[in-house]
Design an enzyme around this catalytic site. Sequence first.
Site, PDB file in Angstrom:
ATOM      1  N   THR A 206      -8.555  48.413  -8.608  1.00  0.00           N
ATOM      2  CA  THR A 206      -7.915  47.840  -7.405  1.00  0.00           C
ATOM      3  C   THR A 206      -8.689  46.626  -6.873  1.00  0.00           C
ATOM      4  N   GLY A 207      -9.818  46.293  -7.499  1.00  0.00           N
ATOM      5  CA  GLY A 207     -10.610  45.138  -7.061  1.00  0.00           C
ATOM      6  C   GLY A 207     -10.079  43.837  -7.662  1.00  0.00           C
ATOM      7  N   GLN A 208     -10.738  42.741  -7.315  1.00  0.00           N
ATOM      8  CA  GLN A 208     -10.301  41.433  -7.834  1.00  0.00           C
ATOM      9  C   GLN A 208     -10.275  41.420  -9.364  1.00  0.00           C
ATOM     10  N   ASP A 209     -11.419  41.714  -9.992  1.00  0.00           N
ATOM     11  CA  ASP A 209     -11.494  41.612 -11.452  1.00  0.00           C
ATOM     12  C   ASP A 209     -10.669  42.704 -12.120  1.00  0.00           C
TER      13      ASP A 209
ATOM     14  N   LEU B 239     -16.134  48.130 -13.847  1.00  0.00           N
ATOM     15  CA  LEU B 239     -16.107  47.024 -12.871  1.00  0.00           C
ATOM     16  C   LEU B 239     -16.336  47.513 -11.443  1.00  0.00           C
ATOM     17  N   ALA B 240     -16.255  48.799 -11.196  1.00  0.00           N
ATOM     18  CA  ALA B 240     -16.390  49.291  -9.823  1.00  0.00           C
ATOM     19  C   ALA B 240     -17.825  49.117  -9.337  1.00  0.00           C
TER      20      ALA B 240
ATOM     21  N   GLN C  83     -20.278  48.634  -5.276  1.00  0.00           N
ATOM     22  CA  GLN C  83     -20.440  48.085  -3.928  1.00  0.00           C
ATOM     23  C   GLN C  83     -20.831  46.640  -4.218  1.00  0.00           C
TER      24      GLN C  83
ATOM     25  N   THR D  80     -24.535  40.759 -13.466  1.00  0.00           N
ATOM     26  CA  THR D  80     -24.308  39.662 -12.523  1.00  0.00           C
ATOM     27  C   THR D  80     -25.437  38.636 -12.502  1.00  0.00           C
TER      28      THR D  80
ATOM     29  N   GLU E 139     -26.586  37.535  -9.937  1.00  0.00           N
ATOM     30  CA  GLU E 139     -27.437  37.908  -8.800  1.00  0.00           C
ATOM     31  C   GLU E 139     -28.757  38.511  -9.311  1.00  0.00           C
TER      32      GLU E 139
ATOM     33  N   TYR F  85     -28.667  44.953  -3.918  1.00  0.00           N
ATOM     34  CA  TYR F  85     -27.560  44.859  -4.883  1.00  0.00           C
ATOM     35  C   TYR F  85     -28.087  44.368  -6.229  1.00  0.00           C
TER      36      TYR F  85
ATOM     37  N   LYS G   8     -28.210  46.359  -9.847  1.00  0.00           N
ATOM     38  CA  LYS G   8     -27.515  45.824 -11.024  1.00  0.00           C
ATOM     39  C   LYS G   8     -28.474  45.627 -12.198  1.00  0.00           C
TER      40      LYS G   8
HETATM   41  P1  NAP Z   1     -14.404  43.984  -5.806  1.00  0.00           P
HETATM   42  O1  NAP Z   1     -13.185  43.159  -5.622  1.00  0.00           O
HETATM   43  O2  NAP Z   1     -15.261  44.299  -4.631  1.00  0.00           O
HETATM   44  O3  NAP Z   1     -13.954  45.363  -6.498  1.00  0.00           O
HETATM   45  C1  NAP Z   1     -14.821  46.458  -6.583  1.00  0.00           C
HETATM   46  C2  NAP Z   1     -14.024  47.686  -6.955  1.00  0.00           C
HETATM   47  O4  NAP Z   1     -14.921  48.815  -7.013  1.00  0.00           O
HETATM   48  C3  NAP Z   1     -12.921  48.075  -5.952  1.00  0.00           C
HETATM   49  O5  NAP Z   1     -11.786  48.479  -6.667  1.00  0.00           O
HETATM   50  C4  NAP Z   1     -13.535  49.262  -5.222  1.00  0.00           C
HETATM   51  O6  NAP Z   1     -12.589  50.155  -4.706  1.00  0.00           O
HETATM   52  C5  NAP Z   1     -14.308  49.921  -6.358  1.00  0.00           C
HETATM   53  N1  NAP Z   1     -15.345  50.852  -5.898  1.00  0.00           N
HETATM   54  C6  NAP Z   1     -16.301  50.634  -4.963  1.00  0.00           C
HETATM   55  N2  NAP Z   1     -17.062  51.732  -4.811  1.00  0.00           N
HETATM   56  C7  NAP Z   1     -16.563  52.681  -5.644  1.00  0.00           C
HETATM   57  C8  NAP Z   1     -16.906  54.024  -5.948  1.00  0.00           C
HETATM   58  N3  NAP Z   1     -17.917  54.646  -5.319  1.00  0.00           N
HETATM   59  N4  NAP Z   1     -16.187  54.680  -6.882  1.00  0.00           N
HETATM   60  C9  NAP Z   1     -15.153  54.097  -7.509  1.00  0.00           C
HETATM   61  N5  NAP Z   1     -14.753  52.824  -7.260  1.00  0.00           N
HETATM   62  C10 NAP Z   1     -15.462  52.120  -6.345  1.00  0.00           C
HETATM   63  O7  NAP Z   1     -15.372  43.312  -6.900  1.00  0.00           O
HETATM   64  P2  NAP Z   1     -15.046  42.233  -8.044  1.00  0.00           P
HETATM   65  O8  NAP Z   1     -15.303  40.875  -7.512  1.00  0.00           O
HETATM   66  O9  NAP Z   1     -13.750  42.557  -8.675  1.00  0.00           O
HETATM   67  O10 NAP Z   1     -16.230  42.522  -9.057  1.00  0.00           O
HETATM   68  C11 NAP Z   1     -16.075  43.437 -10.135  1.00  0.00           C
HETATM   69  C12 NAP Z   1     -17.443  43.812 -10.685  1.00  0.00           C
HETATM   70  O11 NAP Z   1     -18.115  42.672 -11.159  1.00  0.00           O
HETATM   71  C13 NAP Z   1     -18.376  44.434  -9.652  1.00  0.00           C
HETATM   72  O12 NAP Z   1     -19.163  45.394 -10.329  1.00  0.00           O
HETATM   73  C14 NAP Z   1     -19.255  43.282  -9.199  1.00  0.00           C
HETATM   74  O13 NAP Z   1     -20.489  43.762  -8.728  1.00  0.00           O
HETATM   75  C15 NAP Z   1     -19.371  42.513 -10.500  1.00  0.00           C
HETATM   76  N6  NAP Z   1     -19.557  41.062 -10.405  1.00  0.00           N
HETATM   77  C16 NAP Z   1     -18.692  40.307  -9.660  1.00  0.00           C
HETATM   78  C17 NAP Z   1     -18.849  38.929  -9.626  1.00  0.00           C
HETATM   79  C18 NAP Z   1     -17.916  38.064  -8.835  1.00  0.00           C
HETATM   80  O14 NAP Z   1     -18.276  36.903  -8.591  1.00  0.00           O
HETATM   81  N7  NAP Z   1     -16.723  38.525  -8.485  1.00  0.00           N
HETATM   82  C19 NAP Z   1     -19.896  38.320 -10.366  1.00  0.00           C
HETATM   83  C20 NAP Z   1     -20.730  39.135 -11.120  1.00  0.00           C
HETATM   84  C21 NAP Z   1     -20.546  40.499 -11.162  1.00  0.00           C
HETATM   85  P3  NAP Z   1     -11.839  49.874  -3.302  1.00  0.00           P
HETATM   86  O15 NAP Z   1     -10.688  48.969  -3.662  1.00  0.00           O
HETATM   87  O16 NAP Z   1     -11.435  51.236  -2.861  1.00  0.00           O
HETATM   88  O17 NAP Z   1     -12.838  49.211  -2.414  1.00  0.00           O
HETATM   89  O1  G4F Z   2     -19.754  34.711  -1.427  1.00  0.00           O
HETATM   90  P1  G4F Z   2     -21.035  35.432  -1.332  1.00  0.00           P
HETATM   91  O2  G4F Z   2     -21.104  36.604  -0.438  1.00  0.00           O
HETATM   92  O3  G4F Z   2     -21.411  35.811  -2.838  1.00  0.00           O
HETATM   93  P2  G4F Z   2     -22.792  36.205  -3.547  1.00  0.00           P
HETATM   94  O4  G4F Z   2     -23.787  36.717  -2.601  1.00  0.00           O
HETATM   95  O5  G4F Z   2     -23.195  35.055  -4.406  1.00  0.00           O
HETATM   96  O6  G4F Z   2     -22.338  37.437  -4.471  1.00  0.00           O
HETATM   97  C1  G4F Z   2     -21.177  37.345  -5.294  1.00  0.00           C
HETATM   98  O7  G4F Z   2     -21.526  36.813  -6.539  1.00  0.00           O
HETATM   99  C2  G4F Z   2     -22.448  37.627  -7.307  1.00  0.00           C
HETATM  100  C3  G4F Z   2     -22.708  36.863  -8.607  1.00  0.00           C
HETATM  101  O8  G4F Z   2     -23.767  35.970  -8.428  1.00  0.00           O
HETATM  102  C4  G4F Z   2     -21.799  38.969  -7.552  1.00  0.00           C
HETATM  103  F1  G4F Z   2     -22.612  39.740  -8.307  1.00  0.00           F
HETATM  104  C5  G4F Z   2     -21.503  39.656  -6.247  1.00  0.00           C
HETATM  105  O9  G4F Z   2     -20.839  40.892  -6.494  1.00  0.00           O
HETATM  106  C6  G4F Z   2     -20.587  38.763  -5.416  1.00  0.00           C
HETATM  107  O10 G4F Z   2     -19.347  38.681  -6.067  1.00  0.00           O
HETATM  108  O11 G4F Z   2     -22.205  34.435  -0.901  1.00  0.00           O
HETATM  109  C7  G4F Z   2     -22.447  33.232  -1.590  1.00  0.00           C
HETATM  110  C8  G4F Z   2     -23.431  32.388  -0.807  1.00  0.00           C
HETATM  111  C9  G4F Z   2     -24.713  33.119  -0.387  1.00  0.00           C
HETATM  112  O12 G4F Z   2     -25.805  32.274  -0.626  1.00  0.00           O
HETATM  113  C10 G4F Z   2     -24.549  33.321   1.121  1.00  0.00           C
HETATM  114  O13 G4F Z   2     -25.759  33.355   1.860  1.00  0.00           O
HETATM  115  O14 G4F Z   2     -22.806  31.964   0.410  1.00  0.00           O
HETATM  116  C11 G4F Z   2     -23.750  32.080   1.461  1.00  0.00           C
HETATM  117  N1  G4F Z   2     -23.025  32.187   2.732  1.00  0.00           N
HETATM  118  C12 G4F Z   2     -23.130  31.326   3.774  1.00  0.00           C
HETATM  119  N2  G4F Z   2     -22.372  31.744   4.788  1.00  0.00           N
HETATM  120  C13 G4F Z   2     -22.190  33.173   3.088  1.00  0.00           C
HETATM  121  C14 G4F Z   2     -21.779  32.889   4.387  1.00  0.00           C
HETATM  122  N3  G4F Z   2     -21.740  34.256   2.408  1.00  0.00           N
HETATM  123  C15 G4F Z   2     -20.852  35.071   3.039  1.00  0.00           C
HETATM  124  N4  G4F Z   2     -20.360  36.125   2.363  1.00  0.00           N
HETATM  125  N5  G4F Z   2     -20.442  34.841   4.331  1.00  0.00           N
HETATM  126  C16 G4F Z   2     -20.871  33.764   5.054  1.00  0.00           C
HETATM  127  O15 G4F Z   2     -20.505  33.576   6.210  1.00  0.00           O
END
Ligand code: NAP
Ligand code: G4F
Length: 337
Positions: free
Chosen positions: A10-13, A80-81, A83, A125, A127, A149, A153
């Site tokens: 249900t998340g973005q990815d 993919l799930a 926090q 990630t 991160e 976080y 990871k």
């Molecule tokens: P997201 O939109 O926050 O989706 C996270 C999903 O995990 C949601 O479906 C959420 O359910 C589910 N979830 C959270 N806690 C859970 C639990 N305890 N048990 C089962 N499901 C749970 O994240 P995303 O952006 O799609 O990212 C997907 C994955 O890639 C994550 O692992 C994230 O850390 C990693 N990642 C993301 C990025 C990025 O830039 N997007 C980059 C690198 C790595 P609900 O819908 O109920 O909240």
């Molecule tokens: O959009 P962010 O919250 O993403 P962040 O922290 O880079 O994490 C995302 O990317 C990671 C991959 O590198 C994933 F693993 C992770 O799950 C997630 O998808 O913040 C991006 C940047 C940070 O430097 C933050 O300090 O934006 C800066 N920022 C400035 N103002 C803010 C804000 N971030 C958020 N969320 N909200 C603000 O108001």
Amino acid sequence: MKKAFVTGVTGQDGAYLAKLLLEEGYEVHGGVRRISQPETTRLDILGITDDVTLHEFDLTEQNNIYRVIRDVEMDEFYNLAAQSFVGASWELPIYTADVDGMAVVRILDTLRTIRPDCRFYQASTSEMFGLVQEVPQSETTRLYPRSPYGVAKVYGHYITMNYRESFDMHASSGILFNHESPLRGKEFVTRKITLGLAALARGGDKPIELGNMDAKRDWGYAADYVKGMWLMLQQDKADDYVLATGVTTTIRDFFTFAGEALGMDLEWSGEAEAETATDRKSGKLVMKVNPKFYRPAEVELLIGDPSKAEKSLGWKADVDIRGLATMMAKSDYDALA
Ligand code: NAP
Ligand code: G4F
């Protein structure tokens, strides 16, 4: 027909990956945790809710994971799930360690025991690079996480590598740099900006409050990145791959690109906590800094080297940063019509 299971469907990815897998002819199953109001908005938007078999699934529950793996009998398992919000991980460090770290070994150990031939993908990630030790960052760059976080990871990443090496499992990690889309969660900075700008362009007057404007991220389009996840599991040998664009952009520049997409002409003034942006055309204040969004430890610069994925998987990010900012800003603007 191959069967895939996607945690976090249900998340973005999860939503984009489920769509891709359906297009590739898979029977797609997904894990959904129990909440008071079932939430399938992203699957609904992509028009695939009825095509995915949903299972009650929570990463914190060992026997639930065991039963789902036993019953679904999947060929590919995409974890993919998580926090996934870095900012929340200082407030929820133990929960984040459990869901983003320990849960990975719960899954791997269950697969090892009852479904050892299933292919496994772990959502690692950029991160994990945190205080970067090399520019650009690649699969061999030393890790230095800067948030609970990131630390959690790192565990998920290394335990995936360890199960691959210890038990010869087909377990791969995708080290994905930031990827966004119109389906991005609303608290992440890109979506917060495009939602706020769309409201301002539609007549609103509430400036967007942000934290660190100087942080730089390597941002791509989520639908491109899920293709890379799938490609990793189609290789003969499991491995780890960076997915990134190779271009880095400040929060400020992303804001400017999104504003321009909505016809704004931004004037930036002040520094640090006094920084603001005003739209010259409307005269509105559109951004001010609020230190409450600063993080206890920041990741200042991320820029990935995707050459291994480009060479071995034939993968490439198609959407550039301007295209991404424009896509997201227009989508949020149109939704307010
Ligand atoms: P997201 O939109 O926050 O989706 C996270 C999903 O995990 C949601 O479906 C959420 O359910 C589910 N979830 C959270 N806690 C859970 C639990 N305890 N048990 C089962 N499901 C749970 O994240 P995303 O952006 O799609 O990212 C997907 C994955 O890639 C994550 O692992 C994230 O850390 C990693 N990642 C993301 C990025 C990025 O830039 N997007 C980059 C690198 C790595 P609900 O819908 O109920 O909240
Ligand atoms: O959009 P962010 O919250 O993403 P962040 O922290 O880079 O994490 C995302 O990317 C990671 C991959 O590198 C994933 F693993 C992770 O799950 C997630 O998808 O913040 C991006 C940047 C940070 O430097 C933050 O300090 O934006 C800066 N920022 C400035 N103002 C803010 C804000 N971030 C958020 N969320 N909200 C603000 O108001």
